[in-house]
Design a protein around this motif. Sequence first.
Motif, PDB file in Angstrom:
ATOM      1  N   VAL A  69      69.174 -18.212  69.271  1.00  0.00           N
ATOM      2  CA  VAL A  69      68.405 -18.105  68.034  1.00  0.00           C
ATOM      3  C   VAL A  69      66.984 -18.612  68.256  1.00  0.00           C
ATOM      4  O   VAL A  69      66.708 -19.338  69.203  1.00  0.00           O
ATOM      5  N   CYS A  70      66.090 -18.206  67.344  1.00  0.00           N
ATOM      6  CA  CYS A  70      64.685 -18.592  67.481  1.00  0.00           C
ATOM      7  C   CYS A  70      64.508 -20.093  67.288  1.00  0.00           C
ATOM      8  O   CYS A  70      63.694 -20.715  67.960  1.00  0.00           O
ATOM      9  N   HIS A  71      65.223 -20.640  66.336  1.00  0.00           N
ATOM     10  CA  HIS A  71      65.164 -22.078  66.110  1.00  0.00           C
ATOM     11  C   HIS A  71      66.446 -22.689  66.621  1.00  0.00           C
ATOM     12  O   HIS A  71      67.529 -22.333  66.196  1.00  0.00           O
ATOM     13  N   ARG A  72      66.331 -23.619  67.550  1.00  0.00           N
ATOM     14  CA  ARG A  72      67.507 -24.258  68.116  1.00  0.00           C
ATOM     15  C   ARG A  72      67.762 -25.569  67.387  1.00  0.00           C
ATOM     16  O   ARG A  72      66.944 -26.483  67.446  1.00  0.00           O
ATOM     17  N   PRO A  73      68.914 -25.696  66.719  1.00  0.00           N
ATOM     18  CA  PRO A  73      69.216 -26.929  65.991  1.00  0.00           C
ATOM     19  C   PRO A  73      69.415 -28.109  66.917  1.00  0.00           C
ATOM     20  O   PRO A  73      69.588 -27.960  68.127  1.00  0.00           O
ATOM     21  N   PRO A 102      70.392 -15.142  61.552  1.00  0.00           N
ATOM     22  CA  PRO A 102      70.369 -15.082  63.024  1.00  0.00           C
ATOM     23  C   PRO A 102      69.157 -15.748  63.650  1.00  0.00           C
ATOM     24  O   PRO A 102      69.213 -16.211  64.790  1.00  0.00           O
ATOM     25  N   SER A 103      68.042 -15.800  62.922  1.00  0.00           N
ATOM     26  CA  SER A 103      66.835 -16.416  63.478  1.00  0.00           C
ATOM     27  C   SER A 103      66.933 -17.929  63.528  1.00  0.00           C
ATOM     28  O   SER A 103      66.130 -18.592  64.174  1.00  0.00           O
ATOM     29  N   GLY A 104      67.910 -18.491  62.814  1.00  0.00           N
ATOM     30  CA  GLY A 104      68.087 -19.941  62.814  1.00  0.00           C
ATOM     31  C   GLY A 104      67.386 -20.655  61.685  1.00  0.00           C
ATOM     32  O   GLY A 104      67.551 -21.863  61.523  1.00  0.00           O
ATOM     33  N   VAL A 105      66.606 -19.934  60.881  1.00  0.00           N
ATOM     34  CA  VAL A 105      65.927 -20.535  59.734  1.00  0.00           C
ATOM     35  C   VAL A 105      65.971 -19.561  58.566  1.00  0.00           C
ATOM     36  O   VAL A 105      66.148 -18.357  58.740  1.00  0.00           O
ATOM     37  N   VAL A 106      65.787 -20.107  57.356  1.00  0.00           N
ATOM     38  CA  VAL A 106      65.753 -19.286  56.148  1.00  0.00           C
ATOM     39  C   VAL A 106      64.369 -19.402  55.534  1.00  0.00           C
ATOM     40  O   VAL A 106      63.908 -20.501  55.230  1.00  0.00           O
ATOM     41  N   SER A 107      63.712 -18.276  55.335  1.00  0.00           N
ATOM     42  CA  SER A 107      62.410 -18.276  54.675  1.00  0.00           C
ATOM     43  C   SER A 107      62.622 -18.379  53.175  1.00  0.00           C
ATOM     44  O   SER A 107      63.719 -18.156  52.658  1.00  0.00           O
ATOM     45  N   GLU A 108      61.560 -18.692  52.445  1.00  0.00           N
ATOM     46  CA  GLU A 108      61.683 -18.808  51.001  1.00  0.00           C
ATOM     47  C   GLU A 108      62.043 -17.472  50.361  1.00  0.00           C
ATOM     48  O   GLU A 108      62.861 -17.415  49.434  1.00  0.00           O
ATOM     49  N   GLU A 109      61.460 -16.389  50.847  1.00  0.00           N
ATOM     50  CA  GLU A 109      61.759 -15.078  50.266  1.00  0.00           C
ATOM     51  C   GLU A 109      63.221 -14.712  50.466  1.00  0.00           C
ATOM     52  O   GLU A 109      63.873 -14.177  49.565  1.00  0.00           O
ATOM     53  N   ASN A 110      63.743 -15.002  51.658  1.00  0.00           N
ATOM     54  CA  ASN A 110      65.156 -14.724  51.919  1.00  0.00           C
ATOM     55  C   ASN A 110      66.042 -15.607  51.048  1.00  0.00           C
ATOM     56  O   ASN A 110      67.063 -15.168  50.522  1.00  0.00           O
ATOM     57  N   ILE A 143      63.906 -23.320  55.899  1.00  0.00           N
ATOM     58  CA  ILE A 143      65.053 -24.221  55.902  1.00  0.00           C
ATOM     59  C   ILE A 143      65.822 -23.998  57.195  1.00  0.00           C
ATOM     60  O   ILE A 143      66.331 -22.898  57.447  1.00  0.00           O
ATOM     61  N   SER A 144      65.882 -25.017  58.018  1.00  0.00           N
ATOM     62  CA  SER A 144      66.630 -24.944  59.268  1.00  0.00           C
ATOM     63  C   SER A 144      68.071 -25.367  59.027  1.00  0.00           C
ATOM     64  O   SER A 144      68.430 -25.831  57.941  1.00  0.00           O
ATOM     65  N   PHE A 145      68.888 -25.219  60.049  1.00  0.00           N
ATOM     66  CA  PHE A 145      70.276 -25.655  59.916  1.00  0.00           C
ATOM     67  C   PHE A 145      70.344 -27.155  59.655  1.00  0.00           C
ATOM     68  O   PHE A 145      71.156 -27.625  58.865  1.00  0.00           O
ATOM     69  N   GLU A 146      69.459 -27.917  60.304  1.00  0.00           N
ATOM     70  CA  GLU A 146      69.431 -29.363  60.062  1.00  0.00           C
ATOM     71  C   GLU A 146      69.111 -29.669  58.596  1.00  0.00           C
ATOM     72  O   GLU A 146      69.758 -30.514  57.977  1.00  0.00           O
ATOM     73  N   ASP A 147      68.085 -28.987  58.063  1.00  0.00           N
ATOM     74  CA  ASP A 147      67.727 -29.182  56.658  1.00  0.00           C
ATOM     75  C   ASP A 147      68.924 -28.878  55.757  1.00  0.00           C
ATOM     76  O   ASP A 147      69.222 -29.629  54.812  1.00  0.00           O
TER      77      ASP A 147
END
Length: 253
Positions: A69-73, A102-110, A143-147
Motif C-alpha cells: 500500500v502507499c501508506h505503510r502503517p 487499498p492506498s492505505g489512507v482515506v481522503s475526506e471526499e471518500n 485518515i490512516s489506519f493508525e488514525d
Amino acid sequence: MKSSSQDQSLSDSRELDRSYDPLTGNPSSKPNKKTIKQRFLKLLPCCRSGSSPSLNQNSVADDAELSTVCHRPEGLDQLLQQTSFNRKELQILYRGFKNECPSGVVSEENFKTIYSQFFPQGDSSMYAHFLFEAFDTRSNGAISFEDFVMGLSIILRGSTTDKLNWAFNLYDLNKDGCITKEEMTDIMHSIYDMMGKHTYPCIKETAPKEHVENFFRKMDKNNDGVVTIEEFLETCQKDENIIQSMHMFDNAI
C-alpha cells in the motif's frame, strides 16, 4: 462496481458519532440501543457478514501485505501498545481497512461518500467533515489506519473520560480548547441536515437553536458564553444517561 457489502465502510467508526452522540439527542425519534448498536456494527469492516477471515491462515501474510500500500502503517507491536485491541483484532481491522482503502489512507471526499450511504435521506457531508477532522489527528487531510484504530480504540475501549475528551474534540471545531455557540450551532445544523427534512415527527426549524441553548444552559456553568473541557467533563460525569451511552459500544468487537 463495488458490492453493497464492500461499500459498507470504516466510517463508522464514526457513525459512532451520530448515534453515539449522548448530548445532542436524535432530532427525530430516538432509536433503541439495540438498533444503534446494529447500525454501528455494520460500519466496522471486521463485523460484516462473511468478512471474518481465518486468522491462522492469514496472519503471517499481514506484514508482507503492508508493503503493497502507499501508506505503510506502524507495526502491529506498536499499535498493540497504543490501542486497546489485541493482535487478532488489529489484524482483522487492518484487513477490512485495506480492502476498503487499498492506498492505505482515506481522503475526506471518500470518507464523505462512505458516510453518506448510511444517511441517504439527508445531506451528511458537513457532519462527515467534522467527524473526519476528529479522526484526522495529524491534520494532514487523510485518515490512516493508525488514525482509524486509535480513534476506534477510544470510542470502543477507552475510559469514560477518554470518550468524553474525544467527543469534546469533535465539538471544538477550531481546536482552541472551548466550545462556542457558533460551533455547536454548526454541529447541530449538520446533524439536522444529515437526518433529512422528511422525518416523523416533523422537525421544527427552531430545533437546532433550541438544542444549542439547552446544551449551554446545562454545560456553561459560569455563563461566559463558552464551554470548557472542565465544564464539559464535570457536567457529563454527573449525568447517568450520558455515562451509560458512553459504554454502549464497549463490546462491539
